[in-house]
Design an enzyme around this catalytic site. Structure first.
Site, PDB file in Angstrom:
ATOM      1  N   LYS A 273       0.658  -1.083  -0.135  1.00 48.71           N
ATOM      2  CA  LYS A 273       0.013  -0.056   0.145  1.00 48.71           C
ATOM      3  C   LYS A 273       0.978   1.082  -0.473  1.00 48.71           C
ATOM      4  O   LYS A 273       0.708   2.021  -0.544  1.00 48.71           O
ATOM      5  CB  LYS A 273      -1.047   0.318   1.140  1.00 48.71           C
TER       6      LYS A 273
ATOM      7  N   TYR B 231       7.455  -6.446  -2.367  1.00 49.41           N
ATOM      8  CA  TYR B 231       7.690  -4.972  -2.044  1.00 49.41           C
ATOM      9  C   TYR B 231       8.213  -4.546  -3.928  1.00 49.41           C
ATOM     10  O   TYR B 231       7.929  -3.077  -4.407  1.00 49.41           O
ATOM     11  CB  TYR B 231       9.428  -5.062  -1.847  1.00 49.41           C
TER      12      TYR B 231
ATOM     13  N   LYS C   9       7.043  -1.193  -5.808  1.00 48.25           N
ATOM     14  CA  LYS C   9       7.543  -0.290  -6.015  1.00 48.25           C
ATOM     15  C   LYS C   9       8.070  -0.023  -7.627  1.00 48.25           C
ATOM     16  O   LYS C   9       8.048   0.745  -8.519  1.00 48.25           O
ATOM     17  CB  LYS C   9       9.583  -0.709  -5.452  1.00 48.25           C
TER      18      LYS C   9
END
Ligand code: UDP
Length: 328
Positions: free
Chosen positions: A92, A146, A150
């Site tokens: 998030k 992650y 990203k």
């Protein structure tokens, strides 16, 4: 006085950024929800008039009163252990959180710099990694929360640049170390130094033949500061190309700390990248930047920092008693 919003301000990199911008004469609006940040990293800045702190989750709507010249989005869990513990928040903060901060940047007419990562390259098939490489990421593996967040962050940031003419910068950060790293976040440097200081054996994952390239934090902050002030809007690798295997790194830490503990081998985590080294030609060309601190110097400073922690801190799991620092 120029005003900058720094998210993830209580984290390792965020707190060093706060120091730098205070030193440069900025008014710093620092934000962190303290899930992984440590408020003690900012303790020394609370007396400054030009520093304010908000305990806020940027995945929710972000309000900042007054003007902003710059936004630096550094809020995110950043270690493989954190991704396993808090995968949804990890997703998030770099997706919804980035969207909120892009909206804020647009509303304020601010330039935004987002913290991306070498993890966008996944377990890379190109070595060293250049910015034009698209990466080899497992979206549903343990690091996917992650890595993919990203990657989405880069995509939405670039879309705001293209469609809204927003001023942006994207830094791809490679492994960085220095004072204020969290001792218990599982990352290799605090893991090894913590083990040496507690009199435990050093845990090398796999055979230790995987490589990383470690950048000292002051070098990274300098690169980010230059990138923010440049007009380059494509992603830029910032890292130190000096590559080492994890086994050799463990041996360096044993030598540095003088510990008589052994190296023990543990299972290699799933999707652990085999090799990682930044190509920094763009940073050299566009920013006139390259790292200055070699690993021996940087590790010594970092070890001195970890040595200065109390026994209680060395063994503590949770750092966040922040109530006494909140401004009324
Ligand atoms: N590692 C290790 N022992 C540890 C912690 C990490 O051998 O106690 C290894 C890990 O498997 C990886 C490298 O060190 O290959 C760097 O891990 P870190 O979590 O610091 O960052 P990464 O670059 O993998 O995100």
């Amino acid at each position: 006085m120029k005003r900058v919003l720094i998210t993830g301000a209580a984290g390792f990199l965020g707190s060093h950024l706060c120091d730098r911008f205070i030193k440069e004469g900025f008014h710093v609006v620092a934000m962190d929800n303290l899930i992984t940040g440590n408020i003690a990293n900012l303790e020394h800045l609370f007396p400054f008039e030009q520093f304010e702190f908000y305990n806020q989750d940027v995945s929710k709507y972000v309000h900042v009163a007054g003007d902003l010249d710059f936004i630096l989005h550094f809020a995110s869990p950043a270690s493989p252990i954190d991704y396993l513990k808090i995968p949804i928040q990890t997703l998030k903060v770099s997706s919804l959180g980035t969207h909120n901060l892009l909206g804020l940047a647009k509303a304020k007419g601010a330039k935004i710099l987002v913290a991306s990562t070498s993890e966008v390259y996944g377990d890379p098939l190109v070595h060293p990694q250049t910015e034009e490489y698209w990466g080899n990421v497992n979206p549903i593996g343990p690091r996917g929360v992650y890595d993919e967040a990203k990657r989405f962050q880069e995509a939405i940031t670039m879309a705001y640049h293209t469609f809204h003419d927003l001023e942006i910068a994207i830094v791809r950060i490679f492994n960085t170390y220095g004072p204020r790293m969290r001792l218990n976040d599982g990352r290799v440097l605090p893991a090894f130094i913590g083990q040496a200081l507690r009199g435990e054996d050093l845990t090398v994952f796999g055979k230790g033949d995987q490589t990383r390239s470690f950048c000292y934090v002051d070098d990274l902050i300098e690169g980010i500061y230059r990138l923010l002030h440049s007009d380059y809007s494509q992603p830029v690798n910032i890292g130190n190309p000096d590559e080492i295997t994890i086994l050799d790194f463990a041996k360096e830490i044993i030598k540095l700390t003088g510990t008589d503990q052994k190296i023990i081998y543990k299972e290699l985590p799933k999707d652990d990248p085999m090799q990682r080294q930044p190509n920094i030609e763009i940073a050299k060309r566009e920013l006139g930047w390259e790292p200055k601190v070699n690993r021996a110097e940087g590790l010594k400073i970092t070890y001195d920092y970890f040595k200065s922690l109390s026994q209680e801190e060395l063994h503590r799991k949770d750092h966040n008693d922040f109530s006494k620092f909140i401004k009324k």
